[in-house]
Write a protein that holds these residues in place. Sequence first.
Motif, PDB file in Angstrom:
ATOM      1  N   PHE A   1     -40.402 119.073  52.890  1.00 37.46           N
ATOM      2  CA  PHE A   1     -40.286 120.486  52.502  1.00 37.46           C
ATOM      3  C   PHE A   1     -41.641 121.041  52.077  1.00 37.46           C
ATOM      4  N   ASP A   2     -41.862 122.303  52.374  1.00 38.02           N
ATOM      5  CA  ASP A   2     -42.985 123.044  51.773  1.00 38.02           C
ATOM      6  C   ASP A   2     -42.686 124.539  51.919  1.00 38.02           C
ATOM      7  N   ILE A   3     -43.107 125.328  50.913  1.00 36.83           N
ATOM      8  CA  ILE A   3     -42.848 126.772  50.999  1.00 36.83           C
ATOM      9  C   ILE A   3     -43.882 127.485  51.863  1.00 36.83           C
ATOM     10  N   GLN A   4     -45.001 126.807  52.174  1.00 40.44           N
ATOM     11  CA  GLN A   4     -46.047 127.488  52.943  1.00 40.44           C
ATOM     12  C   GLN A   4     -46.007 127.082  54.409  1.00 40.44           C
ATOM     13  N   GLU A   5     -45.996 128.088  55.285  1.00 37.01           N
ATOM     14  CA  GLU A   5     -45.984 127.775  56.713  1.00 37.01           C
ATOM     15  C   GLU A   5     -47.220 126.999  57.128  1.00 37.01           C
TER      16      GLU A   5
ATOM     17  N   GLU B   1     -39.242 125.630  53.384  1.00 36.71           N
ATOM     18  CA  GLU B   1     -38.286 126.186  52.409  1.00 36.71           C
ATOM     19  C   GLU B   1     -38.649 125.707  51.016  1.00 36.71           C
ATOM     20  N   ASN B   2     -38.181 126.449  50.036  1.00 31.21           N
ATOM     21  CA  ASN B   2     -38.311 126.034  48.641  1.00 31.21           C
ATOM     22  C   ASN B   2     -37.502 124.735  48.430  1.00 31.21           C
ATOM     23  N   HIS B   3     -38.104 123.778  47.746  1.00 30.92           N
ATOM     24  CA  HIS B   3     -37.391 122.500  47.565  1.00 30.92           C
ATOM     25  C   HIS B   3     -36.158 122.590  46.649  1.00 30.92           C
ATOM     26  N   VAL B   4     -35.951 123.726  46.018  1.00 34.74           N
ATOM     27  CA  VAL B   4     -34.701 123.859  45.244  1.00 34.74           C
ATOM     28  C   VAL B   4     -33.486 123.817  46.182  1.00 34.74           C
TER      29      VAL B   4
ATOM     30  N   ALA C   1     -40.870 116.222  48.962  1.00 36.65           N
ATOM     31  CA  ALA C   1     -40.499 117.556  48.456  1.00 36.65           C
ATOM     32  C   ALA C   1     -41.628 118.575  48.563  1.00 36.65           C
ATOM     33  N   THR C   2     -42.858 118.113  48.812  1.00 36.82           N
ATOM     34  CA  THR C   2     -44.025 119.020  48.919  1.00 36.82           C
ATOM     35  C   THR C   2     -44.960 118.452  49.983  1.00 36.82           C
ATOM     36  N   CYS C   3     -44.727 118.780  51.251  1.00 38.26           N
ATOM     37  CA  CYS C   3     -45.438 118.007  52.298  1.00 38.26           C
ATOM     38  C   CYS C   3     -46.912 118.353  52.438  1.00 38.26           C
ATOM     39  N   GLY C   4     -47.338 119.574  52.099  1.00 36.20           N
ATOM     40  CA  GLY C   4     -48.770 119.920  52.092  1.00 36.20           C
ATOM     41  C   GLY C   4     -49.479 119.566  53.389  1.00 36.20           C
ATOM     42  N   LEU C   5     -50.480 118.698  53.292  1.00 31.57           N
ATOM     43  CA  LEU C   5     -51.248 118.291  54.481  1.00 31.57           C
ATOM     44  C   LEU C   5     -50.532 117.213  55.288  1.00 31.57           C
ATOM     45  N   GLY C   6     -49.450 116.694  54.747  1.00 31.10           N
ATOM     46  CA  GLY C   6     -48.641 115.738  55.494  1.00 31.10           C
ATOM     47  C   GLY C   6     -48.974 114.274  55.255  1.00 31.10           C
ATOM     48  N   ARG C   7     -49.842 114.007  54.258  1.00 32.76           N
ATOM     49  CA  ARG C   7     -50.246 112.602  54.066  1.00 32.76           C
ATOM     50  C   ARG C   7     -49.079 111.724  53.614  1.00 32.76           C
ATOM     51  N   ASP C   8     -48.277 112.227  52.672  1.00 34.43           N
ATOM     52  CA  ASP C   8     -47.131 111.436  52.197  1.00 34.43           C
ATOM     53  C   ASP C   8     -46.034 111.389  53.267  1.00 34.43           C
ATOM     54  N   THR C   9     -45.853 112.519  53.963  1.00 33.57           N
ATOM     55  CA  THR C   9     -44.828 112.561  55.021  1.00 33.57           C
ATOM     56  C   THR C   9     -45.149 111.516  56.090  1.00 33.57           C
TER      57      THR C   9
ATOM     58  N   GLY D   1     -48.658 120.826  42.390  1.00 34.68           N
ATOM     59  CA  GLY D   1     -49.891 121.613  42.321  1.00 34.68           C
ATOM     60  C   GLY D   1     -50.051 122.494  43.541  1.00 34.68           C
ATOM     61  N   TYR D   2     -51.310 122.635  43.998  1.00 36.02           N
ATOM     62  CA  TYR D   2     -51.594 123.539  45.134  1.00 36.02           C
ATOM     63  C   TYR D   2     -52.004 122.737  46.373  1.00 36.02           C
ATOM     64  N   LEU D   3     -51.907 123.414  47.508  1.00 38.20           N
ATOM     65  CA  LEU D   3     -52.272 122.791  48.788  1.00 38.20           C
ATOM     66  C   LEU D   3     -53.783 122.523  48.812  1.00 38.20           C
TER      67      LEU D   3
END
Length: 187
Positions: A53-57, A81-84, A29-37, A102-104
């Motif tokens: 998903f992540d809201i930040q390009e 996109e927003n995970h909602v 739901a929050t891919c960030g740097l992609g470690r969990d993905t 949290g934050y990226l």
Amino acid sequence: MPNIAPQVVEEVHSILGGFVQEGDTVIDATCGLGRDTLYLAQCVGERGQVYAFDIQETACRQTQSALQVAQMEKQVHIICENHVNIKKYVQTPIRAAVFNLGYLPNGNRHIVTKAENTILAIQCCMDLLLPEGIIILAVYTGHEGGKEEAAQIEQFLHQMPATSWQAIKKQIINRKNAPELYLLQKK
Ligand SMILES: C[S@@+](CC[C@H](N)C(=O)[O-])C[C@H]1O[C@@H](n2cnc3c(N)ncnc32)[C@H](O)[C@@H]1O
């Protein structure tokens, strides 16, 4: 000797590894740097699917390049996109969902996850979850709004009916602002 309090990312991966099987559909739901993905992509293999998903390009791009390097783009859909809005993109039952809140890392510390969105997204994942599937939340409390987000998530999970859900919290209790790990399993 095993460490009773491994790093959050390691612990999350070790838990996910016990559930996610080849061919599964899962959500980051929050891919960030992609470690969990990336970890999920390894677990599900080429027959499975990861919706990230992540809201930040910038986060979506970093996840994309981590997957490219590992040659694992095939089984991952990156959705900026927003995970909602998870249910707009995912209709298949899922084995697991991970929320690293949290934050990226190394990014804009003012763009943070917010409890109201997080809870709506958890509800989407609960609807999509297979029986015995799990939702994992790593919640950080050191940044502005982090403690409030953690408290609202805990309150939400606290009132899950015990007949159909198991909710667990894990946290180091002798360290200031230690992250909180929440696990939710559908019975
Ligand atoms: C701690 S980071 C995620 C770290 C990531 N899982 C990793 O392995 O690197 C949190 C991420 O949540 C994203 N985020 C914040 N609000 C969001 C929302 N409503 N929907 C989707 N992503 C969101 C941020 O942009 C940030 O990249």
